[in-house]
Design an enzyme around this catalytic site. Structure first.
Site, mmCIF file in Angstrom:
data_model
loop_
_atom_site.group_PDB
_atom_site.id
_atom_site.type_symbol
_atom_site.label_atom_id
_atom_site.label_comp_id
_atom_site.label_asym_id
_atom_site.label_seq_id
_atom_site.Cartn_x
_atom_site.Cartn_y
_atom_site.Cartn_z
ATOM 1 N N GLU A 114 0.844 -1.196 0.000
ATOM 2 C CA GLU A 114 0.000 0.000 0.000
ATOM 3 C C GLU A 114 0.881 1.249 0.000
ATOM 4 O O GLU A 114 1.924 1.284 0.642
ATOM 5 C CB GLU A 114 -0.879 -0.014 1.256
ATOM 6 C CG GLU A 114 -1.770 1.201 1.440
ATOM 7 C CD GLU A 114 -2.539 1.164 2.757
ATOM 8 O OE1 GLU A 114 -3.576 1.832 2.844
ATOM 9 O OE2 GLU A 114 -2.076 0.470 3.703
ATOM 10 N N CYS B 172 -5.363 -3.000 2.593
ATOM 11 C CA CYS B 172 -5.091 -2.936 4.020
ATOM 12 C C CYS B 172 -6.335 -3.077 4.908
ATOM 13 O O CYS B 172 -6.826 -4.178 5.123
ATOM 14 C CB CYS B 172 -4.333 -1.641 4.334
ATOM 15 S SG CYS B 172 -3.396 -1.707 5.894
ATOM 16 N N LYS C 160 -9.640 2.686 -2.250
ATOM 17 C CA LYS C 160 -9.831 2.016 -0.961
ATOM 18 C C LYS C 160 -11.178 2.401 -0.351
ATOM 19 O O LYS C 160 -11.466 3.576 -0.148
ATOM 20 C CB LYS C 160 -8.685 2.397 -0.026
ATOM 21 C CG LYS C 160 -8.686 1.685 1.323
ATOM 22 C CD LYS C 160 -7.480 2.150 2.130
ATOM 23 C CE LYS C 160 -7.391 1.467 3.483
ATOM 24 N NZ LYS C 160 -6.224 1.994 4.267
#
Length: 254
Positions: free
Chosen positions: A40, A140, A106
């Site tokens: 990430e 994540c 995300k």
């Protein structure tokens, strides 16, 4: 499919230094690979200072991904800090060898660190079809939310790129295995090592897991590149033998 995962330390908010490091590591990959997976925010580290480091979709880091994919005849994926129309995104790029780009913003922003105050959340799940595989790439903190990751698309590989801190390694290890098992899918988690600009330590624990939760690559803590071979026929045989997905709940995210 041959997949190379790169676990390394990141130079804080220094894209060029990080791109140089990844270039060297990729050049050292001895065997051919179909997909290279980066962590990430691989160009900067997990920063809450997007105005200082953000690029646009035609910036240097995306251009580097395209060049790397073309030069190695493989796909490259990882997330970057991207600015568009005055908003900042933690955006994953999946760059194909021919230069085609797929993106995913995300969805679950890490409010514990204030990510939701600086970045705009995505809404759309991405499924990439590549070399006969269906791949679901996530970022994540998405790992903590199984509903969004639920395998309703018959994907073959669930992929997480991360900056997941050492203090919560047990959660990382546990949730990755759970996501693989419940979705009857290969799962890969790629994390960083080292210490970031905020003093947070990262122990890596990048890993590759099969659809029954067994390690193909056990969690490791070194600065290293690991290439694994995933067998789709073996995956399909597992799903045929253990047809648990046939009993999954029907639902629709709103």
């Amino acid at each position: 499919m041959n997949i190379s995962i790169i676990q390394t330390s990141l130079v804080w908010e220094n894209p060029q230094a990080n791109l140089d490091n990844f270039t060297q590591k990729i050049a050292a990959i001895k065997q051919g690979t179909d997909l290279i997976v980066l962590p990430e925010m691989f160009a900067t580290g997990f920063t809450m200072n997007p105005s200082a480091v953000a690029e646009n979709e035609n910036g240097a880091s995306v251009a580097w991904m395209k060049k790397t994919a073309a030069a190695n005849n493989c796909a490259v994926t990882g997330s970057l800090v991207i600015e568009k129309d005055g908003k900042y995104y933690n955006r994953l790029f999946f760059v194909l060898p021919d230069g085609e780009v797929k993106t995913y913003n995300k969805r679950h922003l890490f409010s514990f660190a204030g990510e939701d105050k600086f970045y705009t959340a995505g809404t759309e799940k991405l499924i990439v079809e590549y070399k006969g595989w269906k791949i679901c790439p996530l970022v994540c903190y998405d790992l903590r939310f199984p509903v969004f990751a639920r395998n309703v698309e018959e994907y073959d590989l669930l992929l997480y790129v991360a900056n997941w801190p050492q203090i919560r390694t047990l959660a990382w290890d546990s949730l990755l295995r759970a996501r693989a098992i419940e979705n009857l899918s290969y799962a890969i988690g790629v994390n960083r090592v080292g210490v970031d600009g905020n003093g947070h330590a990262y122990s890596g624990h990048s890993q590759v897991i099969d659809a029954l939760g067994a390690y193909i690559t056990e969690p490791f803590e070194t600065d290293d590149v690991v290439t694994v071979v995933l067998d789709k026929d073996a995956l399909l045989e597992t799903r045929k033998k253990f047809a648990f997905l046939n009993d999954r709940d029907d639902f629709k995210l709103i």
